[in-house]
Design a protein around this motif. Structure first.
Motif, PDB file in Angstrom:
ATOM      1  N   ARG A  36       5.220   6.691  -2.808  1.00 53.53           N
ATOM      2  CA  ARG A  36       5.859   5.397  -1.795  1.00 53.53           C
ATOM      3  C   ARG A  36       4.948   4.898  -0.979  1.00 53.53           C
ATOM      4  O   ARG A  36       4.106   4.920  -0.334  1.00 53.53           O
ATOM      5  CB  ARG A  36       6.803   6.767  -0.401  1.00 53.53           C
ATOM      6  CG  ARG A  36       6.957   6.487   0.514  1.00 53.53           C
ATOM      7  CD  ARG A  36       8.024   7.007   1.221  1.00 53.53           C
ATOM      8  NE  ARG A  36       7.029   7.565   2.209  1.00 53.53           N
ATOM      9  CZ  ARG A  36       6.423   6.828   3.626  1.00 53.53           C
ATOM     10  NH1 ARG A  36       6.874   5.605   3.609  1.00 53.53           N
ATOM     11  NH2 ARG A  36       6.080   7.997   4.074  1.00 53.53           N
ATOM     12  N   ASP A  37       5.286   3.506  -0.808  1.00 55.44           N
ATOM     13  CA  ASP A  37       5.152   2.078  -0.204  1.00 55.44           C
ATOM     14  C   ASP A  37       5.169   2.504   1.143  1.00 55.44           C
ATOM     15  O   ASP A  37       5.823   2.972   1.965  1.00 55.44           O
ATOM     16  CB  ASP A  37       5.477   0.890  -0.529  1.00 55.44           C
ATOM     17  CG  ASP A  37       5.347   0.173  -1.862  1.00 55.44           C
ATOM     18  OD1 ASP A  37       4.113   0.464  -2.404  1.00 55.44           O
ATOM     19  OD2 ASP A  37       6.548  -1.093  -2.367  1.00 55.44           O
ATOM     20  N   VAL A  38       3.958   2.331   1.931  1.00 54.65           N
ATOM     21  CA  VAL A  38       3.957   2.451   3.393  1.00 54.65           C
ATOM     22  C   VAL A  38       3.834   1.275   3.775  1.00 54.65           C
ATOM     23  O   VAL A  38       4.793   0.935   5.478  1.00 54.65           O
ATOM     24  CB  VAL A  38       2.457   3.124   3.552  1.00 54.65           C
ATOM     25  CG1 VAL A  38       2.449   3.527   5.342  1.00 54.65           C
ATOM     26  CG2 VAL A  38       2.411   4.711   3.125  1.00 54.65           C
TER      27      VAL A  38
ATOM     28  N   THR B 237      -6.938  -1.347   4.668  1.00 55.89           N
ATOM     29  CA  THR B 237      -6.938  -2.689   3.441  1.00 55.89           C
ATOM     30  C   THR B 237      -8.181  -3.372   3.501  1.00 55.89           C
ATOM     31  O   THR B 237      -8.974  -4.196   2.906  1.00 55.89           O
ATOM     32  CB  THR B 237      -5.539  -3.214   3.045  1.00 55.89           C
ATOM     33  OG1 THR B 237      -5.609  -3.856   3.911  1.00 55.89           O
ATOM     34  CG2 THR B 237      -4.657  -1.926   2.773  1.00 55.89           C
TER      35      THR B 237
ATOM     36  N   THR C  69      -2.070  -1.525  -3.741  1.00 50.66           N
ATOM     37  CA  THR C  69      -1.522  -1.688  -5.081  1.00 50.66           C
ATOM     38  C   THR C  69      -0.820  -2.203  -5.781  1.00 50.66           C
ATOM     39  O   THR C  69      -1.110  -2.561  -6.589  1.00 50.66           O
ATOM     40  CB  THR C  69      -0.112   0.023  -4.876  1.00 50.66           C
ATOM     41  OG1 THR C  69       0.634  -0.500  -3.632  1.00 50.66           O
ATOM     42  CG2 THR C  69      -0.974   1.342  -4.646  1.00 50.66           C
TER      43      THR C  69
ATOM     44  N   LEU D 123      -8.631   1.818   2.541  1.00 50.69           N
ATOM     45  CA  LEU D 123      -7.328   2.104   0.956  1.00 50.69           C
ATOM     46  C   LEU D 123      -7.363   0.513   0.599  1.00 50.69           C
ATOM     47  O   LEU D 123      -7.773  -0.428   0.722  1.00 50.69           O
ATOM     48  CB  LEU D 123      -6.777   2.398   2.693  1.00 50.69           C
ATOM     49  CG  LEU D 123      -5.794   2.899   3.144  1.00 50.69           C
ATOM     50  CD1 LEU D 123      -4.732   2.762   3.736  1.00 50.69           C
ATOM     51  CD2 LEU D 123      -6.305   4.244   2.017  1.00 50.69           C
TER      52      LEU D 123
ATOM     53  N   THR E 233      -2.617   0.921   8.277  1.00 50.72           N
ATOM     54  CA  THR E 233      -2.758   0.601   6.115  1.00 50.72           C
ATOM     55  C   THR E 233      -2.718  -0.091   6.452  1.00 50.72           C
ATOM     56  O   THR E 233      -3.340  -0.435   5.776  1.00 50.72           O
ATOM     57  CB  THR E 233      -1.602   1.078   6.293  1.00 50.72           C
ATOM     58  OG1 THR E 233      -1.362   2.989   6.628  1.00 50.72           O
ATOM     59  CG2 THR E 233      -1.518   1.203   4.674  1.00 50.72           C
TER      60      THR E 233
ATOM     61  N   VAL F 217       1.037  -1.159   0.323  1.00 49.60           N
ATOM     62  CA  VAL F 217       0.241   0.557   0.010  1.00 49.60           C
ATOM     63  C   VAL F 217       0.484   1.411  -0.292  1.00 49.60           C
ATOM     64  O   VAL F 217       1.957   1.306   0.399  1.00 49.60           O
ATOM     65  CB  VAL F 217      -0.788   0.242   0.972  1.00 49.60           C
ATOM     66  CG1 VAL F 217      -1.897   1.388   1.044  1.00 49.60           C
ATOM     67  CG2 VAL F 217      -1.747  -0.900   1.568  1.00 49.60           C
ATOM     68  N   GLY F 218       0.287   2.659  -0.743  1.00 42.43           N
ATOM     69  CA  GLY F 218       1.289   3.328  -1.131  1.00 42.43           C
ATOM     70  C   GLY F 218       0.751   4.714  -0.384  1.00 42.43           C
ATOM     71  O   GLY F 218      -0.978   4.627  -0.653  1.00 42.43           O
ATOM     72  N   TYR F 219       1.513   5.693  -0.509  1.00 44.99           N
ATOM     73  CA  TYR F 219       1.042   6.966  -0.368  1.00 44.99           C
ATOM     74  C   TYR F 219       2.168   8.025  -1.540  1.00 44.99           C
ATOM     75  O   TYR F 219       3.060   7.506  -0.835  1.00 44.99           O
ATOM     76  CB  TYR F 219       0.322   7.281   0.888  1.00 44.99           C
ATOM     77  CG  TYR F 219      -0.124   6.757   2.304  1.00 44.99           C
ATOM     78  CD1 TYR F 219      -1.795   6.883   1.387  1.00 44.99           C
ATOM     79  CD2 TYR F 219       0.383   6.027   3.298  1.00 44.99           C
ATOM     80  CE1 TYR F 219      -2.231   6.029   2.382  1.00 44.99           C
ATOM     81  CE2 TYR F 219      -0.562   5.265   3.822  1.00 44.99           C
ATOM     82  CZ  TYR F 219      -2.086   5.599   3.088  1.00 44.99           C
ATOM     83  OH  TYR F 219      -2.839   5.000   4.696  1.00 44.99           O
ATOM     84  N   ALA F 220       1.493   8.614  -2.384  1.00 44.57           N
ATOM     85  CA  ALA F 220       2.142   9.921  -2.938  1.00 44.57           C
ATOM     86  C   ALA F 220       3.632   9.045  -3.166  1.00 44.57           C
ATOM     87  O   ALA F 220       4.515   9.806  -3.146  1.00 44.57           O
ATOM     88  CB  ALA F 220       2.827  11.036  -2.374  1.00 44.57           C
TER      89      ALA F 220
END
Length: 257
Positions: free
Chosen positions: A15-17, A47, A55, A52, A43, A10-13
């Protein structure tokens, strides 16, 4: 209902969190997610209750990919208590809890006797039976927490997803909540900051660090002094709780690892 998370990213902007997370909650098992702030616990949970979209990777419910299920069916299978909790409901306590029955209702259908019985039982379970007519917005933080948990129970899910459910609760209500979750024996994914509570409650722990699972297993096998030093940066001894026999972590508050 068994929950499996496979190679979750899972990523934001950009970038993988969370990257490559694998974990399991067996049917009827309480699986805890523990780790420092920012390790990816919330996070992962988001999911599972579809707040969320990953990805990459997938979440399976009893072997079925969550993405193939309708929103309505998901809501009948999974109830969530996220960290982001509404505090401005201009509703009574009973009206908030009966919202948990929405996945079972047709549009504009009213509440029936069965709904009211379920709501009453859920309120009794969290010790709020006498507060059904109170305004939700007038409650304390801990009381709101218990009402939102009652709403999750009223949803009658097979899977509970709870993100820091003991926040805002005093010691008595923390203990009561953990006992209640044990008695429920629903498949439960729960994140907790209190490692001693996690050791007492959970059948299995998954330790997250920097977006990855670094250890999984029974609390006694996972919560070692070496892991506590490496992941949490603390110096601690792990002993046996004199009342319950669970692992008990004694932290050195004078120095870090």
């Amino acid at each position: 209902m068994k929950v499996e998370i496979e190679d979750l990213h899972v990523g934001y902007a950009g970038r993988d969190v969370v990257a490559g997370v694998h974990l399991v909650a067996a049917e009827g098992e309480i699986a805890g997610l523990v780790g420092p702030n920012g390790s990816g616990k919330s996070t992962v949970l988001r999911t599972v209750y579809r707040h969320l979209r990953p990805t990459a990777g997938r979440v399976l419910l009893a072997g079925t990919d969550l993405r193939t299920l309708s929103v309505g069916r998901t809501a009948r299978q999974i109830a969530a208590l996220p960290q982001e909790r509404g505090s401005d409901f201009e509703l009574t306590v009973a009206e908030v809890v009966v919202m948990g029955r929405t996945p079972y209702k047709r549009a504009f259908a009213g509440d029936d006797l069965r709904d009211r019985e379920i709501v009453a039982h859920a309120l009794a379970a969290v010790g709020m039976a006498r507060h059904a007519s109170r305004s939700f917005s007038a409650l304390s933080g801990g009381e709101r927490q218990r009402i939102l948990l009652a709403r999750a129970f009223a949803q009658d899910p097979q899977v509970l997803v709870l993100d820091e459910p003991t926040n805002h609760l005093d010691i008595q209500h923390q203990v009561e909540l953990l006992a209640l979750l044990r008695a429920q024996r629903r498949t439960t994914l729960i994140s907790l900051h209190d490692l001693n509570a996690a050791a007492s409650l959970c059948d299995r722990l998954h330790v997250l660090h920097r977006g990855a699972v670094v250890a999984s297993g029974p609390p006694r096998a996972v919560l070692t002094p070496d892991l506590l030093a490496e992941v949490f940066g603390v110096r601690a001894a792990v002993t046996e709780h004199p009342l319950t026999g669970d692992p008990l972590i004694a932290f050195d508050h004078r120095r870090t690892a």
